[in-house]
Design a protein around this motif. Structure first.
Motif, PDB file in Angstrom:
ATOM      1  N   ASP A  26       0.849  -1.188   0.000  1.00 12.29           N
ATOM      2  CA  ASP A  26       0.000   0.000   0.000  1.00 12.29           C
ATOM      3  C   ASP A  26       0.885   1.238   0.000  1.00 12.29           C
ATOM      4  OD1 ASP A  26      -1.898   1.939   0.362  1.00 12.29           O
ATOM      5  OD2 ASP A  26      -2.417   1.357   2.411  1.00 12.29           O
ATOM      6  N   GLU A 165      -2.170  -1.535 -14.195  1.00 11.91           N
ATOM      7  CA  GLU A 165      -3.391  -2.210 -13.774  1.00 11.91           C
ATOM      8  C   GLU A 165      -4.348  -1.181 -13.178  1.00 11.91           C
ATOM      9  OE1 GLU A 165      -4.864  -6.080 -11.161  1.00 11.91           O
ATOM     10  OE2 GLU A 165      -2.810  -5.370 -10.993  1.00 11.91           O
ATOM     11  N   ARG A 167      -6.904   0.398 -10.693  1.00 10.46           N
ATOM     12  CA  ARG A 167      -7.072   0.239  -9.247  1.00 10.46           C
ATOM     13  C   ARG A 167      -8.361   0.867  -8.747  1.00 10.46           C
ATOM     14  NH1 ARG A 167      -2.194   3.074  -6.818  1.00 10.46           N
ATOM     15  NH2 ARG A 167      -2.724   4.562  -8.456  1.00 10.46           N
ATOM     16  N   GLU A 171      -8.025   6.732  -7.967  1.00 10.74           N
ATOM     17  CA  GLU A 171      -6.612   6.353  -7.962  1.00 10.74           C
ATOM     18  C   GLU A 171      -6.046   6.343  -9.376  1.00 10.74           C
ATOM     19  OE1 GLU A 171      -6.906   2.609  -5.789  1.00 10.74           O
ATOM     20  OE2 GLU A 171      -5.732   3.516  -4.190  1.00 10.74           O
ATOM     21  N   ASP A 172      -6.825   5.830 -10.329  1.00  8.79           N
ATOM     22  CA  ASP A 172      -6.363   5.806 -11.717  1.00  8.79           C
ATOM     23  C   ASP A 172      -6.168   7.224 -12.250  1.00  8.79           C
ATOM     24  OD1 ASP A 172      -6.482   3.071 -11.637  1.00  8.79           O
ATOM     25  OD2 ASP A 172      -8.380   2.905 -12.717  1.00  8.79           O
ATOM     26  N   ARG A 208      -8.827  -4.878 -14.790  1.00 10.22           N
ATOM     27  CA  ARG A 208      -8.765  -5.463 -13.478  1.00 10.22           C
ATOM     28  C   ARG A 208      -8.932  -6.971 -13.609  1.00 10.22           C
ATOM     29  NH1 ARG A 208     -12.715  -1.407 -12.535  1.00 10.22           N
ATOM     30  NH2 ARG A 208     -11.907   0.427 -11.443  1.00 10.22           N
TER      31      ARG A 208
END
Length: 212
Positions: A26, A165, A167, A171-172, A208
């Motif tokens: 994290d 990837e 998320r 966040e992206d 994802r």
């Protein structure tokens, strides 16, 4: 660019390398596990000829042999925990050993380079009153090293895709903003100054696991 079956004599501006990004841990600083107080970001640089010619076929063949189809995502955590669809690893030690040996053989034979950053979050928080986000530090460091490597490989001026990837929405969006700021030389806020304009950078979201 050669080797990918283009019939046109027009040379496309794409880099002949792909870059895949993945993370471990994290990146938040508010709290973290004492047993794993790090955030890790890894960029995998692979030539497209090797990707389509050997790496993808080898992974597809492995999936077909063990699952009967190639839609399985080989996620390390699921393999380690032997959770679905890897439950069969619990039932037969010989089968489990063969499966892991096969994965190791594919990785061992694959042609790729790794550029990584490991951020000790506890040390970062102790050293600075207002530390930068570990993800931002890691991606800047990895992009600096990757830019230098692409120039060594003669990839100047090419359009370089970096596959991340997904998320989650916020966040992206934050990741893409940070990535584009660095790529446009706005976000190079470290001590080192690398000119990222030598390549054209483009982030690409990867599906994802639930969407793949």
């Amino acid at each position: 660019m050669t080797g990918l079956g283009h019939s046109s004599s027009v040379e496309l501006p794409f880099s002949d390398y792909l870059i895949f990004a993945d993370e471990s841990g994290d990146h938040g600083l508010a709290s973290f596990e004492a047993s794993y107080p790090v955030f890790v970001l890894v960029l995998v640089l692979v030539k497209k000829d090797a990707y389509v010619g050997s790496l993808v076929p080898a992974i597809q063949a492995l999936k077909l042999d063990y699952f009967g189809h190639d839609q399985v995502i080989l996620h390390e955590r699921d393999i380690r925990r032997q959770s679905p669809p890897f439950g069969f690893l619990r039932t037969n030690a010989e089968l489990r050993s063969g499966f892991l040996d096969r994965i190791n053989a594919v990785v061992d034979a694959a042609e790729f380079e790794i550029i990584s950053a490991v951020i000790h979050k506890d040390r970062l928080a102790q050293r600075y009153a207002s530390p930068w986000n570990p993800y931002d530090i890691a991606i800047l460091f990895c992009m600096e090293r990757t830019m230098e490597r692409l120039m060594e490989l003669g990839r100047a001026g090419r359009l370089q895709h970096v596959v991340f990837e997904r998320r989650g929405g916020p966040e992206d969006a934050n990741l893409e903003l940070t990535f584009r700021r660095i790529a446009s030389n706005v976000g190079s806020w470290g001590l080192k100054r690398v000119d990222f304009s030598g390549c054209q950078w483009e982030p690409e979201p990867r599906l994802r696991r639930s969407e793949a």
